[in-house]
Design a protein around this motif. Structure first.
Motif, PDB file in Angstrom:
ATOM      1  N   LEU A  61       0.830  -1.205   0.000  1.00  0.00           N
ATOM      2  CA  LEU A  61       0.000   0.000   0.000  1.00  0.00           C
ATOM      3  C   LEU A  61       0.864   1.254   0.000  1.00  0.00           C
ATOM      4  CD1 LEU A  61      -2.738  -1.126   2.548  1.00  0.00           C
ATOM      5  CD2 LEU A  61      -3.088  -0.695   0.105  1.00  0.00           C
ATOM      6  N   ARG A  62       1.926   1.221   0.789  1.00  0.00           N
ATOM      7  CA  ARG A  62       2.823   2.379   0.829  1.00  0.00           C
ATOM      8  C   ARG A  62       3.475   2.619  -0.530  1.00  0.00           C
ATOM      9  NH1 ARG A  62       8.115   3.067  -0.113  1.00  0.00           N
ATOM     10  NH2 ARG A  62       8.675   1.228   1.100  1.00  0.00           N
ATOM     11  N   LEU A  63       3.885   1.537  -1.202  1.00  0.00           N
ATOM     12  CA  LEU A  63       4.512   1.676  -2.515  1.00  0.00           C
ATOM     13  C   LEU A  63       3.522   2.158  -3.572  1.00  0.00           C
ATOM     14  CD1 LEU A  63       6.793  -1.491  -2.545  1.00  0.00           C
ATOM     15  CD2 LEU A  63       7.551   0.893  -2.554  1.00  0.00           C
ATOM     16  N   LEU A  64       2.255   1.807  -3.422  1.00  0.00           N
ATOM     17  CA  LEU A  64       1.252   2.312  -4.363  1.00  0.00           C
ATOM     18  C   LEU A  64       1.025   3.810  -4.170  1.00  0.00           C
ATOM     19  CD1 LEU A  64      -1.335  -0.610  -4.353  1.00  0.00           C
ATOM     20  CD2 LEU A  64      -0.170   0.307  -6.369  1.00  0.00           C
ATOM     21  N   VAL A  65       1.057   4.251  -2.933  1.00  0.00           N
ATOM     22  CA  VAL A  65       0.848   5.675  -2.651  1.00  0.00           C
ATOM     23  C   VAL A  65       2.121   6.468  -2.921  1.00  0.00           C
ATOM     24  CG1 VAL A  65       0.305   7.361  -0.862  1.00  0.00           C
ATOM     25  CG2 VAL A  65      -0.961   5.209  -0.971  1.00  0.00           C
ATOM     26  N   LEU A  66       3.260   5.921  -2.498  1.00  0.00           N
ATOM     27  CA  LEU A  66       4.541   6.610  -2.648  1.00  0.00           C
ATOM     28  C   LEU A  66       5.571   5.589  -3.129  1.00  0.00           C
ATOM     29  CD1 LEU A  66       6.024   9.331  -2.186  1.00  0.00           C
ATOM     30  CD2 LEU A  66       6.654   8.467   0.084  1.00  0.00           C
ATOM     31  N   PRO A  67       5.723   5.438  -4.440  1.00  0.00           N
ATOM     32  CA  PRO A  67       6.617   4.400  -4.986  1.00  0.00           C
ATOM     33  C   PRO A  67       8.093   4.764  -4.876  1.00  0.00           C
ATOM     34  CG  PRO A  67       5.611   5.657  -6.763  1.00  0.00           C
ATOM     35  CD  PRO A  67       4.992   6.156  -5.490  1.00  0.00           C
ATOM     36  N   VAL A  68       8.574   4.804  -3.636  1.00  0.00           N
ATOM     37  CA  VAL A  68       9.977   5.107  -3.360  1.00  0.00           C
ATOM     38  C   VAL A  68      10.584   3.911  -2.632  1.00  0.00           C
ATOM     39  CG1 VAL A  68      11.561   6.615  -2.111  1.00  0.00           C
ATOM     40  CG2 VAL A  68       9.554   7.594  -3.241  1.00  0.00           C
ATOM     41  N   GLY A  69      11.776   3.510  -3.034  1.00  0.00           N
ATOM     42  CA  GLY A  69      12.424   2.379  -2.375  1.00  0.00           C
ATOM     43  C   GLY A  69      12.066   1.040  -2.990  1.00  0.00           C
ATOM     44  N   GLN A  70      11.709   1.041  -4.273  1.00  0.00           N
ATOM     45  CA  GLN A  70      11.426  -0.236  -4.931  1.00  0.00           C
ATOM     46  C   GLN A  70      12.678  -1.106  -4.951  1.00  0.00           C
ATOM     47  OE1 GLN A  70       8.901   1.718  -8.404  1.00  0.00           O
ATOM     48  NE2 GLN A  70       8.769  -0.521  -8.492  1.00  0.00           N
ATOM     49  N   ASN A  71      12.460  -2.419  -4.912  1.00  0.00           N
ATOM     50  CA  ASN A  71      13.576  -3.345  -4.767  1.00  0.00           C
ATOM     51  C   ASN A  71      13.173  -4.692  -5.357  1.00  0.00           C
ATOM     52  OD1 ASN A  71      15.806  -4.808  -3.963  1.00  0.00           O
ATOM     53  ND2 ASN A  71      15.571  -4.397  -1.773  1.00  0.00           N
ATOM     54  N   LEU A  72      14.032  -5.244  -6.193  1.00  0.00           N
ATOM     55  CA  LEU A  72      13.750  -6.566  -6.748  1.00  0.00           C
ATOM     56  C   LEU A  72      13.755  -7.638  -5.665  1.00  0.00           C
ATOM     57  CD1 LEU A  72      13.336  -8.522  -9.119  1.00  0.00           C
ATOM     58  CD2 LEU A  72      15.822  -8.581  -9.387  1.00  0.00           C
ATOM     59  N   ASP A  73      14.578  -7.445  -4.639  1.00  0.00           N
ATOM     60  CA  ASP A  73      14.763  -8.500  -3.633  1.00  0.00           C
ATOM     61  C   ASP A  73      14.732  -7.899  -2.231  1.00  0.00           C
ATOM     62  OD1 ASP A  73      15.113 -11.048  -2.730  1.00  0.00           O
ATOM     63  OD2 ASP A  73      17.230 -11.200  -3.251  1.00  0.00           O
ATOM     64  N   HIS A  74      13.523  -7.557  -1.773  1.00  0.00           N
ATOM     65  CA  HIS A  74      13.366  -6.980  -0.440  1.00  0.00           C
ATOM     66  C   HIS A  74      13.887  -7.934   0.636  1.00  0.00           C
ATOM     67  CE1 HIS A  74      10.689  -3.502  -1.387  1.00  0.00           C
ATOM     68  NE2 HIS A  74      10.366  -4.244  -2.426  1.00  0.00           N
ATOM     69  N   ASP A  75      14.518  -7.378   1.649  1.00  0.00           N
ATOM     70  CA  ASP A  75      14.923  -8.153   2.833  1.00  0.00           C
ATOM     71  C   ASP A  75      13.855  -7.907   3.892  1.00  0.00           C
ATOM     72  OD1 ASP A  75      16.232  -9.613   4.709  1.00  0.00           O
ATOM     73  OD2 ASP A  75      17.881  -8.202   5.019  1.00  0.00           O
ATOM     74  N   TYR A  76      12.962  -8.879   4.037  1.00  0.00           N
ATOM     75  CA  TYR A  76      11.785  -8.650   4.880  1.00  0.00           C
ATOM     76  C   TYR A  76      11.822  -9.543   6.104  1.00  0.00           C
ATOM     77  CZ  TYR A  76       7.415  -6.121   5.015  1.00  0.00           C
ATOM     78  OH  TYR A  76       6.439  -5.208   5.324  1.00  0.00           O
ATOM     79  N   PRO A  77      11.680  -8.980   7.289  1.00  0.00           N
ATOM     80  CA  PRO A  77      11.727  -9.800   8.508  1.00  0.00           C
ATOM     81  C   PRO A  77      10.451 -10.610   8.702  1.00  0.00           C
ATOM     82  CG  PRO A  77      11.230  -7.518   9.074  1.00  0.00           C
ATOM     83  CD  PRO A  77      11.499  -7.541   7.588  1.00  0.00           C
TER      84      PRO A  77
END
Length: 555
Positions: free
Chosen positions: A288-304
């Motif tokens: 949702l955050r990326l749809l509103v503000l598409p900043v910090g896109q990443n092919l391979d997110h490091d997600y906890p």
């Protein structure tokens, strides 16, 4: 001259011409945003699913009974298109990108048709926006085609899986709506009904995200035509029966050679269903955050991984999800036939878009664990609904402005679309080479071994093995037990002429994974460079036994 439309909305004979011009503008916008993608190389799962997939090179294998047909039976349609791409242009990457872009533009056109058609349905026909339905549909299509988050499903070749499934998903919805509108007017349209059913079946054979399609049609029916009666249920019944297609396909015995990478059915992750579901709450918040503000896109997110819904990191996502679902429920109540002080009926489209978003995400962001917690291409189909709802809300907002401010409001919407298209073009620059893409991913996910490994591989393939060594060293600190890392580091050392170090790493690789064909073959090459011909012959023979036709990495 004007005539009365299917559900009482005014139809203008000139509307189709204006709609065609509007769609041409959207297509040109999309083409401009992706103009720099035609030489983007194959990366990541493109390699295992297309470049190294021998079945794709044999179009006949995708005939019933063939190896390709059996191995990719659950994603058969997409892999058939890859085989067609290969037949027409081999591994020339521009052809694959051209097809992906055309699919993306077709999806924008289908979204335009769907949104426009919804304003002819009973629940929206009396909206103040009904005469402006072309504007709402155009904005929805433009937002969809221009948004940089879509690059994950358009620029990333193998994720044609997501965009092509979306095409058939939207086609089925648009045809069902067209059939339903004609039936509402007392007209027969069996071809549109059968076309919708066929598109549903094809979608089910394109990617598993199509599982929710029958439920989306039910949502559409209930949202814009009212509570389904007996006749409506009869029309929906064949679609609801297709809910069994994907489970039955996945449970059927596999035939032929298995495919590595993305074509696996639904790969179970290393986490429990509970932890995966809880983590997806945070993931959806990120989407949702990326749809509103598409900043910090990443092919391979490091997600906890999250293990409890009460973690502090989940407070924001939980609030956002609850708020959106609450908003959708309120909009449905306030636009219902019994609402005391109702809103403009077009607000129901906003609620519908929210529900579409969560429904379309349900396959990949619910209780079925998948190898990766997050991938941006998973938002492609869900975003169609949310962006359509955003377009309706935006046009409603502009329409309520004073006449003197409406032009400024419209200009602001155009500016947003152009800004998104510019961001897409800039994001696509990151995809221009494997090195730039994985440099970006490693910078944003410095503690993720896979991003470092892939950056190292990209540097080696670019002829920079010395630059790859620090990346491999960082990756080994994060994942010392990875045979892939040991093998790839060995290849880099081999190219640098550091044969003893290469042999040490490649020995570790085969110890960690005794059946690792490439590691045996590369170890044989390293022995050969050292003049240890007996050992070299033994390792080469072992590699060929494990993988006939395997070739060593270029030294």
């Amino acid at each position: 001259m004007r005539r009365v439309g299917v559900a009482g909305a005014s139809e203008d004979p000139r509307g189709s011409g204006r709609g065609a011009l509007a769609l041409l503008g959207v297509a040109l916008l999309g083409a401009a945003a992706y103009a720099n993608t035609f030489q983007v190389p194959f990366v990541a799962d493109d390699l295992s699913s297309i470049v190294d997939n021998g079945l794709v090179r044999d179009l006949a294998s995708y005939l019933p009974g063939g190896g390709g047909y059996a191995a990719a039976r659950h994603r058969y349609v997409t892999y058939l298109t890859f085989a067609l791409n290969y037949r027409l242009g081999g591994l020339e990457v521009a052809g694959y990108h051209l097809v992906n872009l055309l699919v993306h533009l077709a999806n924008a056109a289908l979204l335009f048709a769907l949104v426009r058609g919804l304003f002819l349905a009973p629940r929206l026909a009396r909206s103040a926006l009904a005469p402006r339905r072309d504007a709402v549909a155009l904005l929805a299509a433009a937002l969809f085609v221009a948004h940089p988050l879509q690059t994950g499903a358009v620029t990333y070749v193998v994720q044609r899986l997501a965009s092509l499934a979306t095409l058939f998903y939207l086609l089925a919805a648009a045809l069902y709506l067209s059939w339903r509108l004609r039936r509402e007017a007392g007209l027969a349209a069996p071809g549109r009904y059968l076309g919708a059913l066929l598109a549903t079946l094809v979608a089910m054979k394109t990617k598993e995200i199509a599982f929710t399609l029958p439920l989306a049609l039910l949502l559409l029916e209930a949202s814009f035509f009212g509570r389904p009666g007996r006749r409506a249920w009869l029309g929906l019944a064949p679609f609801l029966l297709t809910l069994a297609v994907i489970p039955l396909t996945l449970l059927a015995p596999a035939g032929g050679a298995g495919l590595a990478g993305a074509e696996a059915a639904v790969r179970a992750g290393a986490w429990s269903r509970h932890d995966y579901l809880v983590t997806q709450v945070a993931v959806v918040g990120t989407y949702l955050r990326l749809l509103v503000l598409p900043v910090g896109q990443n092919l391979d997110h490091d997600y906890p991984l999250q293990t409890t819904l009460f973690a502090p990191a989940l407070a924001g996502p939980v609030a956002a999800i609850a708020g959106l679902l609450g908003l959708a429920a309120a909009l449905y109540r306030r636009t219902g036939p019994r609402a005391a002080r109702g809103l403009d009926p077009a607000w129901r489209l906003v609620g519908f878009g929210i529900l579409w978003f969560f429904l379309a995400l349900a396959v990949e962001s619910s209780v079925v664990p998948i190898d990766d917690l997050i991938f941006e291409h998973r938002v492609y189909l869900p975003s169609a609904g949310l962006l359509a709802g955003a377009a309706a809300a935006a046009v409603l907002g502009v329409s309520r402005l004073r006449p003197a401010w409406r032009r400024a409001g419209a200009a602001a919407l155009v500016a947003v679309v152009l800004a998104l298209a510019t961001a897409t073009f800039l994001r696509n620059r990151t995809w221009s080479s494997a090195v730039s893409l994985w440099t970006d991913a490693a910078a944003k996910s410095p503690a993720k071994a896979r991003a470092r490994l892939n950056l190292g591989k990209a540097l080696v393939e670019a002829g920079r093995p010395g630059d790859a060594l620090p990346e491999y060293a960082a990756a080994l600190r994060l994942d010392p037990g990875s045979p892939d890392l040991r093998n790839d580091l060995g290849v880099a050392l081999l190219q640098l002429g550091r044969y003893d170090e290469a042999i040490a790493q490649l020995r570790l690789a085969v110890q960690l994974a005794p059946d690792y064909a490439d590691a045996h073959t590369n170890l044989g090459m390293a022995y050969a460079r050292k003049g240890l011909l007996r050992e070299a012959t033994e390792e080469m023979r072992r590699g060929m036994q494990l993988q006939p036709g395997a070739a060593p990495a270029a030294p």
